[in-house]
Design an enzyme around this catalytic site. Structure first.
Site, PDB file in Angstrom:
ATOM      1  N   GLY A 125       0.795  -1.216   0.000  1.00  0.00           N
ATOM      2  CA  GLY A 125       0.000   0.000   0.000  1.00  0.00           C
ATOM      3  C   GLY A 125       0.828   1.266   0.000  1.00  0.00           C
ATOM      4  CG  LEU A 126       4.100   1.704   1.889  1.00  0.00           C
ATOM      5  CD1 LEU A 126       5.419   1.369   2.557  1.00  0.00           C
ATOM      6  CD2 LEU A 126       3.404   2.853   2.612  1.00  0.00           C
ATOM      7  CG  ASP A 173      -1.073   5.741  -5.453  1.00  0.00           C
ATOM      8  OD1 ASP A 173      -1.309   6.319  -4.375  1.00  0.00           O
ATOM      9  OD2 ASP A 173      -1.567   4.643  -5.760  1.00  0.00           O
ATOM     10  CE1 TYR A 225      -8.081   1.779  -4.827  1.00  0.00           C
ATOM     11  CE2 TYR A 225      -9.241   2.064  -6.893  1.00  0.00           C
ATOM     12  CZ  TYR A 225      -8.420   2.559  -5.915  1.00  0.00           C
ATOM     13  OH  TYR A 225      -7.951   3.845  -6.004  1.00  0.00           O
TER      14      TYR A 225
END
EC number: 2.7.1.6
Length: 389
Positions: A125-126, A173, A225
């Site tokens: 999740g980074l 992101d 998602y």
């Protein structure tokens, strides 16, 4: 900046694979989203900052129309020419997607050989995928001398992920990986794409951000998602607004009364309140009240858990345990269904907080977590002259 070992490894991998030195080394960071989850594709507000951990692309020229990419995490290189979305799959699809996105936008993309290494944990999740896309895009822009301003680059990297790879992510992101500045969080309006660099000097306030990787499985290209995004779009349609960003916080109750589906009401409540939490966090940071953002972080997690329903047991336990250990605030960060937690802690509490979470995981027989403190780093650039944007 960190990334020097990854850079050295990327250069060595390039030499082994291609028999020459690369023309240069380009890097891009992963990101932590301080607050503002799933608001990006609702035209809302987000507040990420760039991680010290980075992906490195060692790159050099190749004949026109030919691209070959290798990775420290893959056994074999992948070569491709001009492709259509979906033709190159797996990890190399992100690289092919960047090439396709640039070409589709009318750019004469140079042929290239690329060797990739990364410090950004995959599946955490980074935003390891955005770091890869941003490093490759920056390398190709420089190698080809392409006239592509920095503020246009995130949308092209996002298009690679959305259209070529098929992951329905927002622009958060890629914007963070490309546009962040060291020592700052990036306040991004996802409708206008306007940014403001918000000072984020935790050390000066005696604070730190502890990132706790839950080590629970984390995937973006899945039905959950996409289902959240569709429910938000359906809610906006029913409410007659372009996006849920257009539902003001003081109009939330009236909006919820117009929706019949209980699940959709919960999704709307998260997005509207999360947007307001971002704005409130930015205002506190502008005035130097860093410690006071803690309750907003914790409220964000509760909203993701109860209204958006994207947390899992491991991240909930990490948040609860960090708070019990004295954290000023804690929340899951990223798209959900696994991944990482961030905790705002006093700078001297990293070890004690980590130990508490480890113990809580052991009691539940979870896979042990990993944790580290982070500072806000710079966005993508060439290693030798990386700008402090």
């Amino acid at each position: 900046m960190t990334g020097l070992k990854a850079a050295s490894d990327a250069a060595a991998l390039y030499r082994r694979q291609f028999g020459s030195d690369p023309a240069g080394l380009w890097t891009a960071p992963g990101r932590v989203n301080l607050i503002g989850e799933h608001t990006d594709y609702n035209d809302g507000f987000v507040l990420p900052f760039a991680l010290p951990q980075r992906t490195v692309a060692a790159a050099g020229p190749a004949p026109a129309g030919e691209w070959t990419v290798c990775s420290a995490f893959a056994d074999e290189p992948v070569s491709f020419g001009a492709t259509a979305p979906g033709e190159v799959t797996g990890w190399a699809g992100y690289v092919a997607g960047v090439v396709w996105s640039l070409r589709d936008a009318g750019f004469d993309v140079p042929g290239a050989r690329i060797a990739l290494t990364s410090e950004v944990p995959v599946g955490s999740g980074l935003s390891s995928s955005a770091a890869l896309e941003s490093a490759v895009l920056t390398a190709l822009v420089d190698l080809g001398g392409l006239d592509l301003p920095v503020d246009r680059r995130p949308a092209l990297a996002q298009r690679a992920e959305n259209v070529y790879v098929g992951a329905p992510t927002g622009i958060l992101d890629q914007s963070a990986s490309i546009r962040c500045r060291a020592g700052h969080a990036l306040f991004l309006d996802c409708r206008t794409l306007e940014v403001e660099q918000i000072p984020f000097d935790l050390a000066a306030a005696g604070l730190a951000i502890l990132v706790i990787n839950s080590n629970a499985p984390h995937q973006h290209v899945d039905g959950e998602y996409g289902a959240r995004r569709k429910s938000c779009e359906e809610a906006a349609r029913q409410l007659g607004v372009p996006a849920l960003r257009d539902v003001p916080a003081d109009g939330l109750a009236a909006a919820l009364e117009r929706l019949d589906d209980a699940v959709i009401r919960r999704r709307v409540r998260h997005i509207v309140t999360e947007n307001q939490r971002v704005l409130d966090t930015v205002e506190l940071l502008r005035t130097g009240r860093l410690r006071e953002i803690g309750p907003l972080l914790t409220a964000s997690h509760a909203s993701m858990r109860d209204d958006f329903e994207i947390t899992v047991a491991q991240v909930d336990v990490a948040v609860e345990t960090a708070l019990a250990a004295g954290a000023h605030g804690a929340r899951m960060t990223g798209g959900g269904f696994g991944g990482c937690v961030l905790a705002l802690i006093d700078a001297d509490r990293a070890g004690a907080t980590t130990e508490a979470v480890e113990a809580a995981y052991a009691q539940r027989s979870f896979t042990p977590p990993t944790a580290w403190t982070v500072t806000a780093g710079p966005g993508a650039g060439r290693l030798s002259d990386e700008p402090d944007r």
